[in-house]
Design an enzyme around this catalytic site. Structure first.
Site, PDB file in Angstrom:
ATOM      1  N   GLU A   1      -1.307   4.470 -19.248  1.00 12.25           N
ATOM      2  CA  GLU A   1      -1.310   4.419 -17.780  1.00 12.25           C
ATOM      3  C   GLU A   1      -0.013   4.960 -17.171  1.00 12.25           C
ATOM      4  OE1 GLU A   1      -3.092   1.054 -15.856  1.00 12.25           O
ATOM      5  OE2 GLU A   1      -4.402   0.697 -17.568  1.00 12.25           O
TER       6      GLU A   1
ATOM      7  N   PRO B   1      -8.229  15.827 -23.108  1.00 16.56           N
ATOM      8  CA  PRO B   1      -7.417  16.343 -24.213  1.00 16.56           C
ATOM      9  C   PRO B   1      -6.234  17.193 -23.761  1.00 16.56           C
ATOM     10  CG  PRO B   1      -9.744  16.520 -24.758  1.00 16.56           C
ATOM     11  CD  PRO B   1      -9.679  16.069 -23.325  1.00 16.56           C
TER      12      PRO B   1
END
Length: 390
Positions: free
Chosen positions: A370, A136
């Site tokens: 990514e 997070p």
């Protein structure tokens, strides 16, 4: 209605085996994936049976060695398989790429005993993997991750939360990066965690703009115990393992992006040659013809770029810069081509009756996952001009 069927991409492939492989993938796409893609994406349904079929067909372990059940295929071939799958449904193409990413650590850094015990099932035993790096509060700055793995005898106890995990909650195994030492990249190690491990739970899947059929969720590790035999590589080597996987994973994202872009181009050509206005197909109008020409050129350029990077990888040469370039260019191309496809179709492009609105929503995430495209520019610049002065 459109009267031009999309034509298969004319691919340059290195072997007859590779040509047969692409033919198999196209057969699976036409029979099992494309007919249900729109309906299942709208319903948010994950096609687990498709991944089981891909595993049975040897398509989940293509870039890995045959001694462990892989396909012994070069990245040049594997990426073109991803492109075909993603063009039909990004949930499937990206899912295969993520699964391959999750296998990378064990295949590349695991001991002989670890590979013998786990890898065959991961590559061709019907299992599905996920890759757990982000958190997070730790996305682009992955080296600041906080999930901890603490030694307890012959075991490690993992505590923390991972975020934005593709296949989160449904994967059979997770490659997990956790902190075993001090701050920074050198304090991180890699672990192979079973999907049914005690103390491991998943939050409700994120409600996303696109790829609704692919679950993306936070994973909570509440004292998950794994034996030291499931630690991959040396203590403190995890971040280096993660970076090596991401270079290859970025090529997977690039290939998926071109699959989405090619699908958007195909839909645009089909519509433009079938739609008539002012007594002739709209594809006859120069403004639209030039747009289609630009779209096609970008798709071909992106394909050439990711294949050039793949061939470097296949030859054992450095390819990190080229992987970042491919990820950057191909995903920006997917977004641009999908947006243009909506424009080509006009009002119809803005409706769910035609697939280009879904392709446009899906293309956006490829600029983020990514490593955002801003991070890719940083990687490329670092290769060109060296690190920034402090």
């Amino acid at each position: 209605m459109p009267d031009r069927a999309p034509q298969p991409v004319d691919r340059t492939l290195p072997t007859e085996e590779a040509r047969d492989l692409i033919a198999l993938v196209r057969e699976i796409v036409q029979r099992e994936i494309a007919p249900r893609a729109a309906e299942e994406e709208e319903a948010g349904r994950f096609p687990r049976e498709v991944f089981s079929l891909l595993s049975e067909s040897g398509l989940l372990g293509l870039p890995y060695g045959s001694e462990y059940g892989g396909g012994d295929q070069p990245y040049e071939v594997y990426l073109q398989v991803l492109e075909e799958l993603a063009g039909a449904r990004l949930t499937v193409g990206l899912g295969v790429s993520v699964h391959s990413l999750a296998c990378h650590a064990l295949a590349g850094y695991g001991t002989k005993e670890q590979r013998a015990e786990h890898l065959a099932a991961m590559l061709g035993g019907g299992l599905l993997g996920a890759y757990c790096l982000s958190e997070p509060s730790s996305g682009s700055d992955a080296a600041s991750l906080r999930t901890k793995a603490e030694r307890d005898g012959d075991d490690w106890v993992i505590t923390g939360t991972k975020a934005w995990i593709t296949h989160g909650g449904i994967a059979d195994f997770y490659t997990v990066l956790a902190r075993t030492g001090g701050e920074g990249a050198r304090g991180i190690s890699a672990f192979l965690v079973p999907g049914d491990a005690e103390g491991l739970s998943a939050a409700a899947p994120e409600k996303k703009m696109g790829m609704k059929g692919s679950p993306t969720a936070q994973l909570h590790f509440d004292g998950v115990r794994v034996p030291d035999s499931r630690r991959i590589g040396d203590e403190g080597q995890g971040f280096a393992i993660a970076l090596s996987a991401l270079d290859s994973g970025r090529l997977g994202i690039a290939a998926c992006a071109i699959g989405v872009a090619q699908a958007a181009l195909d839909e645009s050509l089909s519509y433009a040659t079938g739609r008539r206005q002012f007594g002739r197909p709209i594809a006859d109008f120069q403004g639209l013809r030039f747009m289609l020409a630009d779209m096609a050129t970008k798709v071909e350029a992106g394909r050439a770029l990711y294949l050039a990077a793949a061939r470097l990888r296949d030859r054992g040469l450095p390819f990190s810069k080229e992987a970042a370039m491919a990820k950057l260019f191909c995903t920006d191309t997917a977004m641009q081509v999908a947006t243009d496809a909506v424009q080509v179709l006009g009002g119809y492009g803005y409706t769910a009756d035609f697939p280009v609105e879904r392709l446009m929503r899906e293309a956006k995430v490829l600029q983020i996952v990514e490593g955002t495209n801003q991070i890719q520019r940083m990687v490329i610049a670092r290769h060109l001009a060296g690190p920034e002065s402090r």
